[in-house]
Design a protein around this motif. Structure first.
Motif, PDB file in Angstrom:
ATOM      1  N   VAL A  45      36.484  -4.714  -9.047  1.00 49.32           N
ATOM      2  CA  VAL A  45      35.234  -4.302  -8.401  1.00 49.32           C
ATOM      3  C   VAL A  45      34.363  -5.516  -8.107  1.00 49.32           C
ATOM      4  CG1 VAL A  45      33.086  -3.005  -8.694  1.00 49.32           C
ATOM      5  CG2 VAL A  45      35.254  -2.002  -9.419  1.00 49.32           C
ATOM      6  N   ALA A  46      34.270  -6.449  -9.063  1.00 52.36           N
ATOM      7  CA  ALA A  46      33.467  -7.656  -8.864  1.00 52.36           C
ATOM      8  C   ALA A  46      34.005  -8.491  -7.709  1.00 52.36           C
ATOM      9  CB  ALA A  46      33.446  -8.485 -10.151  1.00 52.36           C
ATOM     10  N   LEU A  47      35.326  -8.616  -7.625  1.00 55.02           N
ATOM     11  CA  LEU A  47      35.927  -9.378  -6.528  1.00 55.02           C
ATOM     12  C   LEU A  47      35.623  -8.725  -5.181  1.00 55.02           C
ATOM     13  CD1 LEU A  47      39.466 -10.290  -7.961  1.00 55.02           C
ATOM     14  CD2 LEU A  47      37.399 -11.701  -7.923  1.00 55.02           C
ATOM     15  N   HIS A  48      35.696  -7.404  -5.137  1.00 55.83           N
ATOM     16  CA  HIS A  48      35.404  -6.705  -3.879  1.00 55.83           C
ATOM     17  C   HIS A  48      33.927  -6.825  -3.497  1.00 55.83           C
ATOM     18  CE1 HIS A  48      39.404  -4.881  -4.347  1.00 55.83           C
ATOM     19  NE2 HIS A  48      39.302  -4.587  -3.065  1.00 55.83           N
ATOM     20  N   LEU A  49      33.054  -6.823  -4.488  1.00 56.65           N
ATOM     21  CA  LEU A  49      31.638  -7.018  -4.184  1.00 56.65           C
ATOM     22  C   LEU A  49      31.386  -8.426  -3.646  1.00 56.65           C
ATOM     23  CD1 LEU A  49      29.902  -5.192  -7.166  1.00 56.65           C
ATOM     24  CD2 LEU A  49      30.171  -4.407  -4.802  1.00 56.65           C
ATOM     25  N   LEU A 224      32.754 -11.768 -14.523  1.00 57.64           N
ATOM     26  CA  LEU A 224      32.597 -10.951 -13.311  1.00 57.64           C
ATOM     27  C   LEU A 224      31.779 -11.697 -12.254  1.00 57.64           C
ATOM     28  CD1 LEU A 224      31.899  -7.355 -14.703  1.00 57.64           C
ATOM     29  CD2 LEU A 224      34.076  -8.409 -14.101  1.00 57.64           C
ATOM     30  N   ALA A 225      30.689 -12.324 -12.681  1.00 62.49           N
ATOM     31  CA  ALA A 225      29.842 -13.064 -11.743  1.00 62.49           C
ATOM     32  C   ALA A 225      30.591 -14.243 -11.136  1.00 62.49           C
ATOM     33  CB  ALA A 225      28.584 -13.550 -12.455  1.00 62.49           C
ATOM     34  N   LEU A 226      31.352 -14.952 -11.960  1.00 59.43           N
ATOM     35  CA  LEU A 226      32.127 -16.085 -11.461  1.00 59.43           C
ATOM     36  C   LEU A 226      33.167 -15.625 -10.451  1.00 59.43           C
ATOM     37  CD1 LEU A 226      32.605 -19.134 -11.729  1.00 59.43           C
ATOM     38  CD2 LEU A 226      34.221 -18.650 -13.580  1.00 59.43           C
ATOM     39  N   GLY A 227      33.854 -14.534 -10.750  1.00 62.63           N
ATOM     40  CA  GLY A 227      34.849 -14.004  -9.818  1.00 62.63           C
ATOM     41  C   GLY A 227      34.224 -13.582  -8.502  1.00 62.63           C
ATOM     42  N   ALA A 228      33.053 -12.927  -8.569  1.00 63.45           N
ATOM     43  CA  ALA A 228      32.375 -12.468  -7.354  1.00 63.45           C
ATOM     44  C   ALA A 228      31.946 -13.636  -6.477  1.00 63.45           C
ATOM     45  CB  ALA A 228      31.173 -11.606  -7.724  1.00 63.45           C
TER      46      ALA A 228
END
Length: 270
Positions: A45-49, A224-228
């Motif tokens: 989800v984080a990557l898609h955001l 999650l933030a790093l991935g996004a």
């Protein structure tokens, strides 16, 4: 997840979300290939955001024009503005995924539990929809822009997009295929596909986020933030380069990649 794994998955998502080669399939295959544990849904989800942020930033001027035009069309009850028509066509094309999203999501959850089955599905959809992409690029008239897409065409693109929840299909690939079959140029089909990604990813991310919040599980917010952020950077660059060169390069390289990938997966699995 360590930093290298986060950046690798962000790179895969950022590149494959907007190329016609399936981001969901690659996000499942990458951990299998490198021996990682399959990432949690929250990270997907984080990557898609992140990719949502990229496409929104890239098309910020178009989005602003369409928003003003759509609001104006509601006030004046007229659709003579091309930006208003395009905005409403994007809304209309989003409807099928709203209606069909839940049943197809249940299919996806079933597939994720069986590595051999999901790998086979990814291989089959990569090859099958890859060949359909080649045929649409070869047979399509490629004369119309995205502003000429009527309500029937928008629904066709939307119905095709609903299939993209099946891994290996590729959301961008199947919507670009539909656009080419409807006579759009490669650039126009791609632009409509990318604009359509905005409400689609936003809705999917919202639904998944609500479900995750209800589970009350521990969340690695830094990861999650790093991935996004990395996903956003890679996706922005991919959109820019793809739209710049797509009229000079046919869909054939992507088709050959999909067929080769599908063949390799079948060889390894069976």
């Amino acid at each position: 997840m360590d930093t290298l794994e986060i950046i690798l998955l962000a790179l895969v998502q950022g590149i494959t979300e907007f190329l016609p080669i399936s981001s969901s399939g690659h996000l499942i295959l990458t951990p299998l290939l490198f021996g990682f544990e399959l990432q949690e849904l929250a990270f997907d989800v984080a990557l898609h955001l992140g990719t949502l942020g990229a496409v929104t930033l890239y098309f910020r001027r178009e989005i602003a024009r369409m928003t003003v035009a759509v609001l104006g069309s509601l006030r004046h009850r007229r659709l003579d503005d091309p930006d208003a028509r395009l905005g409403w066509m994007i809304v209309l094309a989003t409807v099928p995924v709203v209606v069909l999203g839940l049943p197809l999501k249940l299919v996806l959850e079933f597939l994720r539990d069986d590595p051999v089955l999901i790998a086979t599905v990814i291989a089959a959809t990569s090859i099958g929809f890859g060949l359909l992409l080649w045929w649409s690029d070869w047979r399509g008239a490629r004369r119309r822009d995205e502003y000429s897409l009527g309500w029937r065409g928008a629904l066709v693109v939307g119905l095709m997009q609903a299939l993209a929840i099946i891994p290996g299909t590729s959301r961008s690939g199947i919507t670009i295929t539909a656009g080419l079959l409807l006579g759009l140029t490669r650039r126009a089909a791609s632009r409509f596909s990318f604009l359509l990604a905005i409400p689609t990813i936003l809705m999917a991310g919202t639904v998944e986020g609500i479900e995750l919040a209800g589970q009350g599980a521990a969340v690695d917010w830094v990861g999650l933030a790093l991935g996004a952020v990395w996903s956003m950077l890679f996706a922005y660059l991919t959109i820019h380069l793809f739209l710049r060169f797509i009229e000079r390069v046919s869909m054939l390289p992507f088709v050959l990649y999909r067929v080769a990938l599908g063949g390799l997966i079948l060889l390894l699995v069976w």
